[in-house]
Scaffold this motif. Structure first.
Motif: not given
Length: 109
Positions: A80-81, A83-85, A87-88
């Motif tokens: 999850g982390a 994926r967030r990175r 996307k950012a």
């Protein structure tokens, strides 16, 4: 000389930093190993022909599954982390790309 850091040095430092789910994975692995050893110990009397261990030993064997679940939760947290990175960084790349294309469009007019 400039005060800019060496990019290879910062890349190595970030590789060694623990991620968001690394602690859970390590704890899960330790709990899994404890449960696996307990499972081997509780199964040994069946092969050796001796008396079986008390119920507590079988309950400790269940730590194997608990460790597996904890490690799996750590892996999901890490995914999850990441994926967030991703996307950012994609959003930042798109924003930077739009900014340069707008500037180029304004310069052309």
């Amino acid at each position: 000389m400039t005060d800019t850091p060496d990019p290879s040095a910062t890349a190595d430092a970030t590789k060694d930093d623990p991620g968001p789910g690394d602690g859970l994975v390590r704890i899960g692995a330790i709990v899994f190993i404890v449960g696996a050893v307990a499972t081997l110990v509780t199964v040994a009397p069946l092969f050796l022909g001796s008396r079986p261990f008390p119920t507590v030993a079988y309950l400790v064997s269940m730590l194997m599954g608990v460790g597996f679940l904890v490690a799996g939760a750590g892996v999901l947290r890490s995914v999850g982390a990441q994926r967030r990175r991703a996307k950012a960084s994609q959003a930042a790349g798109r924003a930077a790309g739009q900014g340069t294309s707008r500037a180029a469009g304004q310069a052309a007019t």
